[in-house]
Each structure stands twice: as structure tokens, then as C-alpha cells.
Scaffold this motif. Structure first.
Motif, PDB file in Angstrom:
ATOM      1  N   LYS A  11       0.829  -1.213   0.000  1.00 17.87           N
ATOM      2  CA  LYS A  11       0.000   0.000   0.000  1.00 17.87           C
ATOM      3  C   LYS A  11       0.860   1.257   0.000  1.00 17.87           C
ATOM      4  CE  LYS A  11      -4.001  -2.054   2.304  1.00 17.87           C
ATOM      5  NZ  LYS A  11      -4.957  -1.963   3.443  1.00 17.87           N
ATOM      6  N   ASP A  51      -5.493   0.214  -3.592  1.00 18.85           N
ATOM      7  CA  ASP A  51      -6.201   1.486  -3.799  1.00 18.85           C
ATOM      8  C   ASP A  51      -5.242   2.670  -3.766  1.00 18.85           C
ATOM      9  OD1 ASP A  51      -8.534   0.116  -4.026  1.00 18.85           O
ATOM     10  OD2 ASP A  51      -9.276   0.587  -2.015  1.00 18.85           O
ATOM     11  N   PRO A  87      -8.210  -0.680  -8.670  1.00 22.22           N
ATOM     12  CA  PRO A  87      -9.182   0.005  -7.822  1.00 22.22           C
ATOM     13  C   PRO A  87     -10.364   0.455  -8.684  1.00 22.22           C
ATOM     14  CG  PRO A  87      -6.965   0.815  -7.404  1.00 22.22           C
ATOM     15  CD  PRO A  87      -6.883  -0.043  -8.615  1.00 22.22           C
TER      16      PRO A  87
END
Length: 928
Positions: free
Chosen positions: A616, A639, A673
Motif C-alpha cells: 500500500k 487502492d 481500484p
């Protein structure tokens, strides 16, 4: 190179002063002073770059400028990394700003100290600039005669003295050129001989020029050597003297004082009503050609003009204008190379058996370049023929020999003329090729992205930076400085390579100017400051004790995982200024967490590694523009990838190795995403899965990526059609579209696309189509169409395609279930490659007269109901390759050349015919 370094620095100054900067008092003024001094030096640097080879003192000054520019850039980037933060607005923002200023006070003092130190350096350098300006200032006007080096022996002139008996491989091209010169067409024609330096263009053309048949055929002959540093008036005067000497007449009075227009008039009048042949040897650019082009009278006497050049664009331009021909001179074959080397080294076509292995290795390095073969054979001809060790030593030290051996020095100088002629922006791009190991094949897009990430490509208004970079690459190819190694089936260049001897020169110049440092067992020399590091072979050759705090680029080649790699990856966290990190092919299974601490990183490639997941924290790389995850095992992006708002190229796909190329599910993409549309800077995206998320949200999101030029989307469902079509209508910049359905029976519904992207050049549709999309005929820019598993049942699916004016490549794999394909008269006027694969219902292929006139390659595979060759295949006179695999026994039996009344005569004009099958799961091919 200094000019490019300063150019990039000035661009950074501009960005620096656009932002609010929190500096100590007086530091801003000092930075402005440094900027102004670099601007003043900029005008002189272009001249200095071209002259430094011949002036050691000037060379030192240029190096000082380059190093100072690099150090100044480092200071600006350190400030950007550590201090340029957004503190917000209002009272809270003010408090955060004050707090941050207090915490960073020590660091700002350090920046101020470094700025002062650089200012003092720049003052001293500027004094040297004024000294050189006084010495060379008059040359800043750009005279082409600057910097001509007369200190070395130019052996190009030796080509004019060689006896034909000494030459190898000249007969075929000589015959071809003589044929063009003497053909019956009365119009004036221009014939260009093009190729890289050292191929023997001058030698070949001189033998043609001196041939007895040419002397008899033409009334007037003239040989004019142009060269890089030509002067118009001098060349025209020389030409006049040559012409009048030919007819034994005195030169007109006043020639020595005439301007070039008057000189042209004399030449034009002299040549009227005469059949002449003029040779312009060593023409460098179109500007030089235009000096002469209007001098030639068109009298319909069968006159000819020949020129030799290293510039393919010039060759094409000059011949196209005068209905002429281009002869692309090729390197010698291995047999010809062997013969030439033995003739020069041993005075006979024989090599002692104990030297044969070494000779093979040496010739492999020469790659058929006659100049290299002659130069190296001259060097070895004086070596002890009985000593393998002495020859081995010379071979191993060939790169060093280029710099010190007088016999090889002239060869190096001749090759280097092409480098010296490059504009400044191409010199740096060319020397950067030294990052790649010897014999490495250079990928088209990888090189372009690296150039862009390094800051080598100038931003031009109205032109995408990738397009500018492709222009650079094309110019290097057209100048014969980089070779095309592979063109894919769609006629696009995929891979490049560098001639071995060119690479020796590039590596030397790159090391000398500290462009790239190479870490390999062959090269252990390290500069004081390493800015770009290319690690070849193994990491053990990396000097672990060195600190690379100024490193901007790190590239690994053939690096296996080891304690050394682990140590190197751990040290990444200290490389705060790193912009380029290329770990392609490294033995990595886990994403190196140290990478996310590289705030300046612009380019990151993990291509071909075994990395399965991105952390991430990838979202911290706010400056990342290129993320290459091709052929990794990454199947889902976090994301946080949406934080990378500067990202322009995002590629993550791989092909399953165990599956056949023509298997439907052989490609794996990635889940994105759901708000992927927020990455509005994206230009290349592939291969994104469409069925990720609820409904058709991903196909809808794609419509927000209005800068996209290339899109690959897989696992498309029938219900995604409306949303995908709506998005595609918004992608007005799209030139490549790849769409794959979830399964081979899943319908790709693109009928609702009312306004397709008009710039589309490549269309790849993989999945069931109920009918061919109605909008295809309107796409006049289409070059490539691939239809796979379309299972069309239309009576004539080709009617939608045959009128496409630019279609070059057509690929039909399980695309049609009918019995006949008809290529109608006048259709497919530019088609060069046609693939008909697994059309299991196909019985007949009809080719009407005038269809596919330029077809070069025809592949027909696994169409077992076909019992006849395509009709009129014998009329496809440009066909060079026919592939027939897994075809009916009846069709193949008719191709026996000894069968009376068979069909062999219909394909006898095709140079290469392959017939085979897939018995036992393997291809078996036979070249007829």
C-alpha cells in the motif's frame, strides 16, 4: 553533454522559482545569480561541445560546467524533497509552516552553505568562459567548419585507391548500381547509397564510377566529396574546376570571386544537353543536398546523380524527388568477412587452424563492417602468427586498443564523425545506450521511457513527449547509428541493437563524460561521482564501500538474488535523489520496501521479476510516471495506486507459458481500484480486468482517462458493451485498443459505439462477435486488425475491411465460420501480412485481380477443408513468404515440384515457402 545538463538545470530553476520557497535571507538571490551565470554560458556551450575533442583545456572547462550543473541540480532536488511541502491555509496552516521552519533550520543552513559553495565555483567557471569566449567568440555564429581535426589520418580517401582485386563482396552491388545508371529512362535520376560509416559506400561507388561501361556511356563525369564540414562556395568552385577539366577547357574568368548563385548558374549551363553522371560523396544532411539539387539541368538525356550518405532520410528524400533508387548497403556476409580478413592478414584466403577460433570471435565483433575488418586485420598482420596468446590478448583488449593503436584510431575517428554530427539532444541519448550490456537487444518502449525519465527529451508544444522521443530514436536509426534488430508481425520496430564497435566507442565516451558508470567484471573503473549506474553480470562487481548519494539512475542486468543483492536493495533508502530504478529480470519475489522511500522516483520497472504484490505504501511515490509490471505475478493493485497522479504508463500483464500462443485464455491482467478513472494522466493502460467490481464500473471509469493512447482491457462481459462503448467515445486520443472477452463464447458487444476514436491504428478484438462492428470502415487510420474467436457468419466479412486505405496487417484466428473468403478487385491496397488461422469451415480463398497487390507474407494454418491454394496466388508478385501448416493432404500433395500438372508453378516465384504440421505436438517445417 554539458549543454544538455545546463538546459535541464535551467528548466528546474524555472520550476523552483514558480513555487514558494522557504530559504534563508540572501540564498534566493544567490540561486538567481547562479541561474543567470548558467544562462550566459549556455550560448557558448554548443560550440564548446563540438570543439572540446581538439582542445584539452576547453575539455576540462566543459567538464567543470557539467559537474557544476549536476551539483546545482542536486541542491534544488534536495530542497524539493525536504522542504517543499504544502502546509495548508488559514491559521493552522500558518502555525504548521512556522513549526516546520524551526525544525528544518539546520537543514536550511546546510542548503545555504552548499549554494554559496556552488556560487563560488560558478564565478571561477565564468571567468574561464570569458577567456574562451574571447578566444573562440567569433565561432559562436555556428560555422559548419568549426572543430575540424586534421591531426589524424583520414583513411576514407584510401577507398579511392583500392584495386578491385583487393575488394570482397562488391560484385553484386556494383552490377546493380551500374544497371540503374545505364537503364533506358531518359529522365534525370538520383541514386543514393546509404549505410553506416565504415560499410564501404565510397569504395563501392568509386568502382562503379570508374567502370569502363560507365565511362563510355556518360559524356561528363564528376566526383565531389562533400563531407561534414563543407563550405558551399568552395564545393561549387571545386565542381566547376572538375567539370571544365573533363572537357579540357579553361575555367571561366572571375569564378574565384563569384557568389554561390552565380557559380550554380555556370554549372547548370555547362551540363545542359549533356549526358552526365555526378557523384556527391559523403553527404550528411538534407541542407547539404539542397545546395546542389537545383544545379542539375533536366534535359532528358539520361543523366544520373549518385550520392553516398549515412542518413536514410536524406537518401529517401533525394531519390523520391528525382524518380530514383535507394541502395541500402549491407554488411559483408560471414564468408565475405572471412575472405577479406584472411586476404589482409595472411595475403591469401587461408587461416592457420590454431587461429580459426579466435578469428571467428574477432569477425563476430566486426559484424561485417569492412572498415573494422581491414583495420583490425592490419593490426594483427604484424603479430606473431604462431602465438595464440598474442592474438587472444589483442582480442580481449580491443576496446582499449581503439584508443591507443594508430591503425585503429583512424577507424574510430571515421565512425565518430557520425557522433560528432549529432545535435546536442541526440548525443546524450546516444551515449546513454552504454547502459545496455554487449549484445543486449533494446526494447523500443523501454528505451523511450528511460530517455524521458532521465530528462533527455525536450518538451515541445503540441507534441506528446513520447512522440518527440520516438523522433529521436528514428533519427538515430536513419543516421545508421542504431540498428533495427526485430520488427514484429505488425511491421512495428520492437527491438534495436548497437554494432559492437560502436558500443566500444559509446562506452568510452560515456565513461569519459561521466554519463553512465558500468559495473562489470570487464570494467572496474569508477569516477569520483556516480550519477547513473548500470550493473552488468553480477552484483559482486559493485563496490559496496562506495556511497552513491548522488545516484540518479540504477539499472540491473542479469542479476541473480544473493547477499549482494539484498545489501544493494537495503542501500536504496539512502539514494534520495534516485529517479530511475530498473530491476527488470532480477530474481525478486518480494517488492523491495526501500523503494517507497525514493521520493524523486519517476521510472520503476519490475518487469520479468517474480513479484506478486505491491505494498500500500506504493502511494508514497508521488512523482512516479512509469510503472512497468509486465510479466510479473502482480494481479491486483492496491487502492493507494490512485495517489500517483503523475502516472502516465501503467502496464501489468503476463502470458501463461504453458499455454499455446493461440489459446484463448493465455493472458493474465490485473484488478484495479474501482476508481481507476481518477488517474487522469494515464496514456498507456493494460491489461485491466473489466469484470472487477459490481456492474460495469471499470468500463465506465475508463471513459475518464481521456489522455489514453493505448488501452488493453480483458475479461469483458456482454453486459459491459454499452458502458465500454460510452467510454471509448470519450477517448479521442486512442490509437491502440485491445479487447478480450471473459470466455471465447462470450459476446463482445461494440455495436453501440457511434463515434469511434478517429486516430485508432491498432484494433485487437478477442471474443465472439455477432457481426463485424459497423464503424470499422470509417477508421481510415487503421494499420492493424486482429480478429480472434470472432466466429463471424457474415456472407462476406471482408467487405468491411477491404476499403481501409492504410491496413497493413490482418490477423484472422477462428474469426470466420463460412466456406469462402473473397478478396475483391482493388481491395486491401496496402495489405502486407495476412494470417488465416483455424478457419475450420473455410474451403476456398478467392483473390481477384488487383487485390492485395503489395502482400508480402501469407500464413494459412489449420484450414483443413481447403483443397486448393488461394486463386491467383501466382499474381501476388510481391509475396516473399508462404506458410502452410496443418493443411489438407490433398492441397499439399499438389505442391510437389515433380508432379506433372501440379500447383508448384503457382508458388515458384515465392522465395520462402514453409510446409509443416504439429504431429507429436511439435512444428516440423520444410523450406522448399
Amino acid at each position: 553533454m554539458a549543454e544538455t545538463a545546463v538546459f535541464n538545470l535551467l528548466a528546474k530553476f524555472s520550476l523552483f522559482f514558480q513555487r514558494e520557497v522557504n530559504l534563508l535571507s540572501g540564498v534566493r538571490e544567490e540561486i538567481e545569480y547562479i541561474r543567470d551565470e548558467f544562462e550566459r554560458m549556455m550560448a557558448f556551450l554548443r560550440v564548446a561541445d563540438s570543439m572540446e575533442e581538439n582542445d584539452p583545456e576547453l575539455k576540462v572547462w566543459v567538464k567543470q560546467v557539467r559537474d557544476a550543473a549536476y551539483d546545482t541540480e542536486d541542491v534544488l532536488d534536495k530542497f524539493k524533497l525536504n522542504f517543499a511541502r504544502n502546509h495548508g491555509t488559514g491559521f493552522c496552516g500558518f502555525v504548521r509552516k512556522i513549526s516546520f521552519s524551526v525544525m528544518t533550520l539546520k537543514a536550511r543552513y546546510q542548503i545555504a552553505y552548499e549554494v554559496q559553495r556552488i556560487k563560488n565555483r560558478v564565478i571561477n567557471i565564468s571567468m574561464g568562459h570569458q577567456r574562451y569566449h574571447d578566444r573562440y567568440g567569433i565561432l559562436e555564429q555556428g560555422s559548419r567548419s568549426i572543430g575540424v581535426n586534421n591531426a589524424w589520418y583520414d583513411c576514407r580517401g584510401d577507398a579511392l585507391l583500392l584495386e578491385e582485386a583487393e575488394l570482397v563482396g562488391i560484385e553484386k552491388p556494383k552490377t546493380k548500381l551500374i544497371g540503374w545508371l545505364m537503364e533506358g529512362d531518359p529522365r534525370l535520376k538520383v541514386i543514393s547509397v546509404v549505410g553506416m560509416g565504415g560499410l564501404g559506400k565510397t569504395t563501392l561507388v568509386k568502382k562503379v564510377y570508374d567502370d569502363a561501361a560507365i565511362k563510355k556511356h556518360f559524356q561528363i563525369r564528376a566526383w565531389i566529396t562533400v563531407s561534414e564540414s563543407f563550405k558551399i562556395e568552395e564545393l561549387l568552385k571545386s565542381m566547376i574546376h572538375w567539370l571544365f577539366k573533363e572537357v579540357k577547357q579553361p575555367v571561366p574568368q572571375g569564378v574565384e570571386t563569384m557568389d554561390w548563385n552565380s557559380l550554380k548558374g555556370i554549372i547548370n549551363a555547362f551540363l545542359r544537353q549533356k549526358r552526365y553522371v555526378l557523384v556527391f560523396d559523403d553527404v550528411w544532411d538534407i541542407q547539404a543536398w539542397q545546395v546542389f539539387r537545383y544545379t542539375f539541368p533536366e534535359c532528358n538525356c539520361g543523366s544520373r546523380v549518385m550520392l553516398t550518405t549515412r542518413n536514410a532520410d536524406l537518401a529517401l528524400f533525394s531519390t523520391r524527388e528525382y524518380n530514383g533508387y535507394v541502395y541500402d548497403l549491407q554488411p559483408l556476409s560471414p564468408q565475405e568477412s572471412w575472405a577479406l580478413f584472411c586476404k589482409k592478414t595472411f595475403q591469401e584466403n587461408y587461416c592457420p587452424s590454431h587461429l580459426e577460433g579466435l578469428l571467428t570471435s574477432i569477425l563476430r565483433r566486426c559484424e561485417g563492417l569492412p572498415l573494422a575488418i581491414v583495420a583490425i586485420s592490419g593490426l594483427l598482420s604484424v603479430k606473431d602468427k604462431s602465438s595464440v596468446a598474442e592474438w587472444e590478448k589483442t582480442y580481449q583488449s580491443l576496446g582499449a586498443e581503439l584508443e591507443v593503436n594508430n591503425q585503429l584510431l583512424s577507424m574510430k575517428k571515421i565512425l565518430s564523425l557520425s557522433y560528432s554530427d549529432l545535435p546536442h539532444y541526440l548525443k546524450l541519448c546516444f551515449l546513454y545506450l552504454s547502459v545496455f550490456p554487449e549484445d543486449h537487444l533494446i526494447e523500443h518502449w523501454r528505451l523511450i521511457w528511460l530517455w524521458i525519465a532521465e530528462g533527455f527529451v525536450e518538451v515541445k508544444e503540441g507534441a506528446p513527449i513520447e512522440q518527440v522521443a520516438e523522433g529521436y530514436l528514428n533519427e538515430l536509426v536513419n543516421r545508421s547509428l542504431i540498428q533495427v534488430a526485430k520488427i514484429n508481425g505488425k511491421r512495428r520496430i520492437k527491438l534495436y541493437r548497437i554494432h559492437d564497435l560502436w558500443r566500444e566507442i559509446i562506452v568510452f565516451k560515456s565513461r569519459e563524460q561521466n554519463i553512465v558508470t558500468i559495473a562489470s567484471e570487464r570494467d572496474t573503473r569508477w569516477p569520483e561521482r556516480v550519477r547513473r549506474l548500470s550493473i552488468h553480470d553480477h552484483l559482486e562487481h559493485l563496490q559496496q564501500s562506495k556511497r552513491f548519494i548522488q545516484l540518479r539512475s540504477l539499472l540491473l542486468f542479469s542479476a541473480t538474488y544473493s547477499p549482494s543483492m539484498s545489501s544493494m536493495l537495503a542501500s536504496l533508502r539512502d539514494l534520495k535523489l534516485l529517479k530511475v530504478l530498473d530491476l527488470s529480470g532480477a530474481s525478486l519475489k518480494i517488492f523491495p520496501n526501500e523503494v517507497v522511500k525514493l521520493g524523486h522516483l519517476t521510472y520503476l520497472s519490475l518487469k520479468g521479476t517474480e513479484v506478486k504484490k505491491l505494498p500500500k505504501s506504493i502511494g508514497r511515490l508521488k512523482n512516479l510516471e512509469i510503472l512497468d509490471l509486465r510479466h510479473t505475478y502482480v494481479t491486483e493493485l492496491p487502492d493507494e495506486i490512485l495517489n500517483l497522479q503523475r502516472l502516465r504508463h501503467l502496464l501489468a500483464f503476463r502470458y501463461e507459458e504453458k499455454r499455446n500462443y493461440y489459446s484463448f485464455n493465455n493472458e493474465c491482467g490485473f484488478k484495479s481500484p474501482v476508481e481507476i478513472g481518477s488517474l487522469t494522466s494515464l496514456q498507456k493502460l493494460g491489461s485491466i480486468e473489466a469484470n472487477h467490481g459490481s456492474g460495469s464500473i471499470v468500463p465506465r471509469e475508463i471513459g475518464k482517462l481521456t489522455q489514453l493512447k493505448s488501452l488493453g482491457i480483458i475479461k469483458v462481459r456482454g453486459e459491459d458493451g454499452m458502458a465500454l462503448c460510452s467510454s471509448l467515445e470519450k477517448l479521442i486520443n486512442l490509437y491502440a485498443l485491445y479487447v478480450t472477452a471473459t470466455e471465447e463464447d462470450e459476446i463482445i458487444d461494440l455495436e453501440s459505439l457511434s463515434s469511434p476514436p478517429r486516430l485508432l491504428q491498432t484494433l485487437f478484438l478477442k471474443g465472439h462477435l455477432e457481426k463485424l462492428p459497423h464503424w470499422i470502415p470509417s477508421l481510415h487510420s487503421l494499420v492493424t486488425v486482429c480478429l480472434r474467436w470472432s466466429k463471424l457468419k457474415d456472407a462476406d466479412p471482408l467487405q468491411y475491411l477491404q476499403g481501409l486505405p492504410n491496413l497493413v496487417y490482418l490477423d484472422l484466428v477462428e474469426a470466420y465460420e463460412g466456406e469462402e473468403l473473397c478478396f475483391k478487385a482493388g481491395g486491401f491496397q496496402k495489405l502486407k501480412i495476412l494470417l488465416l488461422i483455424r478457419l475450420k469451415g473455410l474451403r476456398r480463398v478467392t483473390v481477384m485481380e488487383g487485390a492485395m497487390p503489395h502482400l508480402e507474407e501469407l500464413y494459412i494454418e489449420n484450414c483443413k477443408l481447403m483443397e486448393e491454394l488461394p486463386s491467383c496466388i501466382e499474381q501476388l508478385i510481391n509475396l516473399t513468404l508462404l506458410d502452410l501448416f496443418d493443411m489438407s493432404d490433398l492441397l499439399l500433395s499438389k505442391l510437389n515440384r515433380d508432379l506433372p500438372g501440379g500447383d508448384y508453378w503457382r508458388i515458384s516465384h515465392i522465395p520462402e515457402v514453409w510446409i509443416g504440421d504439429t504431429k507429436d505436438g511439435r512444428w516440423r517445417g520444410t523450406n522448399m
